[in-house]
Each structure stands twice: as structure tokens, then as C-alpha cells.
Design a protein around this motif. Structure first.
Motif, PDB file in Angstrom:
ATOM      1  N   SER A  29       0.829  -1.204   0.000  1.00 35.75           N
ATOM      2  CA  SER A  29       0.000   0.000   0.000  1.00 35.75           C
ATOM      3  C   SER A  29       0.865   1.258   0.000  1.00 35.75           C
ATOM      4  O   SER A  29       0.508   2.279  -0.611  1.00 35.75           O
TER       5      SER A  29
ATOM      6  N   ALA B 197      -9.599   4.917   6.940  1.00 31.16           N
ATOM      7  CA  ALA B 197      -9.043   3.607   6.583  1.00 31.16           C
ATOM      8  C   ALA B 197      -7.584   3.472   7.015  1.00 31.16           C
ATOM      9  O   ALA B 197      -7.100   2.356   7.251  1.00 31.16           O
TER      10      ALA B 197
ATOM     11  N   ALA C 260      -8.443   0.864  -2.720  1.00 33.67           N
ATOM     12  CA  ALA C 260      -9.585   1.252  -3.553  1.00 33.67           C
ATOM     13  C   ALA C 260      -9.736   2.772  -3.622  1.00 33.67           C
ATOM     14  O   ALA C 260     -10.073   3.342  -4.672  1.00 33.67           O
ATOM     15  N   LEU C 261      -9.467   3.459  -2.504  1.00 39.22           N
ATOM     16  CA  LEU C 261      -9.698   4.895  -2.435  1.00 39.22           C
ATOM     17  C   LEU C 261      -8.576   5.724  -3.053  1.00 39.22           C
ATOM     18  O   LEU C 261      -8.823   6.800  -3.612  1.00 39.22           O
TER      19      LEU C 261
ATOM     20  N   GLU D 256     -14.046  11.310  -0.227  1.00 34.46           N
ATOM     21  CA  GLU D 256     -13.116  10.186  -0.456  1.00 34.46           C
ATOM     22  C   GLU D 256     -11.911  10.290   0.479  1.00 34.46           C
ATOM     23  O   GLU D 256     -11.450   9.278   1.030  1.00 34.46           O
TER      24      GLU D 256
ATOM     25  N   LEU E 123      -7.108  -0.457   7.021  1.00 35.28           N
ATOM     26  CA  LEU E 123      -7.985  -1.232   6.136  1.00 35.28           C
ATOM     27  C   LEU E 123      -7.356  -1.233   4.744  1.00 35.28           C
ATOM     28  O   LEU E 123      -7.590  -0.334   3.934  1.00 35.28           O
ATOM     29  N   GLU E 124      -6.534  -2.241   4.485  1.00 38.26           N
ATOM     30  CA  GLU E 124      -5.733  -2.271   3.261  1.00 38.26           C
ATOM     31  C   GLU E 124      -6.597  -2.232   2.003  1.00 38.26           C
ATOM     32  O   GLU E 124      -6.285  -1.518   1.047  1.00 38.26           O
ATOM     33  N   VAL E 125      -7.663  -2.991   1.975  1.00 34.95           N
ATOM     34  CA  VAL E 125      -8.514  -3.042   0.781  1.00 34.95           C
ATOM     35  C   VAL E 125      -9.111  -1.671   0.503  1.00 34.95           C
ATOM     36  O   VAL E 125      -9.169  -1.209  -0.643  1.00 34.95           O
ATOM     37  N   GLU E 126      -9.549  -1.003   1.572  1.00 34.40           N
ATOM     38  CA  GLU E 126     -10.135   0.324   1.428  1.00 34.40           C
ATOM     39  C   GLU E 126      -9.096   1.336   0.943  1.00 34.40           C
ATOM     40  O   GLU E 126      -9.378   2.174   0.080  1.00 34.40           O
TER      41      GLU E 126
ATOM     42  N   ARG F 102     -12.838   9.219   4.001  1.00 40.21           N
ATOM     43  CA  ARG F 102     -12.871   7.741   4.090  1.00 40.21           C
ATOM     44  C   ARG F 102     -11.452   7.174   4.100  1.00 40.21           C
ATOM     45  O   ARG F 102     -11.154   6.222   4.832  1.00 40.21           O
ATOM     46  N   PHE F 103     -10.565   7.771   3.296  1.00 39.02           N
ATOM     47  CA  PHE F 103      -9.175   7.317   3.223  1.00 39.02           C
ATOM     48  C   PHE F 103      -8.482   7.469   4.573  1.00 39.02           C
ATOM     49  O   PHE F 103      -7.786   6.562   5.052  1.00 39.02           O
TER      50      PHE F 103
END
Length: 350
Positions: free
Chosen positions: A15, A72, A84-85, A65, A78-81, A68-69
């Protein structure tokens, strides 16, 4: 070390690579925005109001966004988030720069600079957000970073996201703001400070001329900023400084604020007013400063700086007359006569 091993803020190496690449892209956008000088197309089909609305809507979307990042990125990350973001945030800033790239050169230099400043700061802010979560930060514009160093990374982003919502709608609006900040208010401050200093000098001179039976020791130690013997010359300087102040106020109201028709010629005119207003402001400062100069040079400096201010004011008034409404011409002609009295200049022909 495996790519899934947490390294900083509980964020994995994989990430971090993604964030590093995103930060590099943001820095490239910053460089592009700094260099952009506007399209060569006419301003006929361009709407600053529409651009402002589009940027505001995009800024709101980016803001959500990024929020939310940041959530995360809190441990446990939250690696997936995050994965995605990050590309969504990057895409939002690419769109923001695409909007900026629509601005024509004829929309006005001051307007273009104001939008550029807001977008650049937001780009720098998001780069710093990304950098706060990676071990090898990407180098960002040091001057802008230093200016914002007092803020936390998340606070930086939200602050400058709000700045995007405040970009001007056209060159007139941009010039109004910059004129007030870098010309009008500074000339006003200089005029007020000069008035106060002269009052102090004259008060001390009046006190010294009285034959008092007692004295206040605390006042005996007081020296005015302007030597008392310069007060008479200071009053002459004050008259010219007040002409500068009234001229700047009049231009702010009658030339800039009241410029209803914003065609290409008047757009350039507003930029030029700002360009010629700045030398007036600096000349006012230099002229006032002569009253505080060393004894052996101050009078010579007064002559030089008076001439410089009179010349700068003359050029500004000449330009102002070009498009100012006819109802305000008498005032500018009167101002011109006052300048002629200070320094023999030819009459302005419209």
C-alpha cells in the motif's frame, strides 16, 4: 520482508508503494499547474461561474473520499479500502486539473493566478497527506510546505479543500480581492501610521516649547518616531500620501468593483490596474520611510521618493481613465491636477 508486513501506521509495503506512486503523480500535477498560462482561445465560451460550480462539486466529492481514506489509514489499517480509495482520490485531482486547463489566457492573469493558487495548495495538501503514511516521502514544493507547516496533515487538506470553494468567478472578482490585500489596505495603513507619527512628533514639539515649572520624567525619555524638526515636511508628504490613498480607494470602487462589462480589453485593463497599483503602494512605503532616515540623507531621499510616487500615481490614473465611467471622470481629472501641482506633468487626454 513480505509485502503484507505492516511498516508505518500499520500500512503494508504494498500500500505504501501505491501511495508513493500517487504522491509522485500529484507532484507532477503541481508542476503542470505552476507552468500553465491559459489556452490561446477566446474567453467568449468560458464561464467562470460554471467552472467554480464544477470545481465546488468535485471538491465535495474528493473531500468525502479523503475522509474515508483517513479513516481507513487508522490502525488497524484497512488495506482493501486504502487501495480502492487512493486511485479514486488521484482521479479526482486529475479531473480538477482538467477543469483548470480549460481557463483561457484572456480570462485574466489575476483570475488565473487565484485559481492556480487554490488548486496548487490543495494538491500540495493531498501530497502531504499521502506522505504522512509512507516511509520515503515524495518531495513537495518546500515554500508551500513551510507556509502550511503549522497544520496537521488532515487539517491541511480540509483547509485547502475549502479554499477551492472560494475561488473567484472572474478576473474582476480576483482583482478586487488582490487589490484590497496588496494595495488598498497597505496604502491605508501607511497613511494612518504616518498621521499618528506626525501627531506624536508635533505633540512632543509643543511640549518642549512650553516653559513648565515641573516635568514628567517618564515623558523626558520619550522620543517620537519622527524627529520633531521633520514634522513640517512630514505634513507635505502626508498630502501626497492621502492623494495616493484616495486614488486607490476610488480605483477599487469605481474602476474595479463597478466594472460591469468584462470583455477581453477590460479584463486586461483590470490586470494592468493591479500591476500599476503595486508600485504606488511600494512608493508610499518608501516615501514615508524617508522621514525616519539618517539626518544627512533624509531630505535628498524625500525628493527622490516624492517624484517616484507622483510618477507611479500619474501612470495609474492615466490607465484608470481609459475605461472608467464618464460620471467619475471629473474626480480623476481633479486628481490629475493635484499631481500636476506636485510635479509638472502634462494633462491626460482620454
Amino acid at each position: 520482508m513480505s509485502s503484507s508486513t505492516p511498516i508505518k501506521n500499520d500500512i503494508t509495503q504494498e500500500s505504501q508503494k501505491l501511495l508513493h506512486a500517487a504522491a509522485l503523480n500529484i507532484v507532477a500535477l503541481i508542476d503542470h499547474v505552476h507552468k500553465y498560462e491559459g489556452t490561446e482561445s477566446t474567453s467568449a465560451g468560458f464561464s467562470g461561474a460554471n467552472l467554480k460550480r464544477s470545481i465546488n462539486e468535485l471538491a465535495d466529492a474528493i473531500d468525502k473520499e479523503v475522509t474515508r481514506f483517513l479513516i481507513a489509514c487508522k490502525p488497524p489499517a484497512l488495506e482493501v479500502e486504502i487501495r480502492a480509495l487512493t486511485p479514486k482520490i488521484l482521479a479526482g485531482f486529475f479531473q480538477l486539473v482538467q477543469h483548470f486547463d480549460r481557463i483561457p489566457k484572456l480570462a485574466g492573469k489575476t483570475y488565473l493566478d487565484a485559481v492556480r493558487k487554490a488548486i496548487c495548495r490543495s494538491l500540495v495538501a493531498i501530497a502531504m497527506v499521502f506522505n504522512s503514511f509512507i516511509e520515503e516521502p515524495v518531495e513537495v514544493d518546500k515554500a508551500v510546505v513551510a507556509e502550511m507547516s503549522y497544520m496537521a496533515s488532515s487539517g491541511i487538506f480540509w483547509e485547502h479543500c475549502r479554499a477551492l470553494a472560494q475561488i473567484p468567478t472572474d478576473n474582476r472578482t480576483a482583482v478586487v480581492a488582490v487589490w484590497a490585500e496588496s494595495v488598498g489596505s497597505l496604502v491605508k495603513d501607511a497613511a494612518e501610521e504616518l498621521s499618528e507619527s506626525l501627531q506624536e512628533a508635533e505633540a512632543v514639539d509643543s511640549k518642549d516649547s512650553k516653559d513648565s515649572e515641573y516635568s514628567d520624567d517618564s515623558m523626558d525619555d520619550f522620543d517620537p518616531e519622527i524627529p520633531t524638526h521633520r514634522a513640517a515636511e512630514g505634513r507635505k508628504i502626508q498630502k501626497l500620501v492621502n492623494v495616493a490613498k484616495h486614488t486607490c480607494d476610488k480605483i477599487a470602487l469605481r474602476c474595479i468593483r463597478d466594472c460591469a462589462q468584462l470583455d477581453d480589453e477590460r479584463t486586461v485593463w483590470l490586470d494592468r490596474l493591479l500591476d500599476l497599483g503595486r508600485p504606488v503602494q511600494s512608493s508610499v512605503d518608501e516615501l514615508v520611510a524617508t522621514l525616519f532616515a539618517d539626518e544627512d540623507v533624509w531630505m535628498a531621499q524625500v525628493g527622490v521618493e516624492k517624484e517616484a510616487l507622483t510618477r507611479a500615481l500619474g501612470e495609474l490614473v492615466t490607465l484608470a481613465i481609459t475605461f472608467v465611467d464618464d460620471s467619475h471622470l471629473p474626480w480623476f481629472e481633479l486628481c490629475r491636477k493635484q499631481l500636476d501641482a506636485a510635479k509638472h506633468t502634462s494633462n491626460v487626454v482620454r
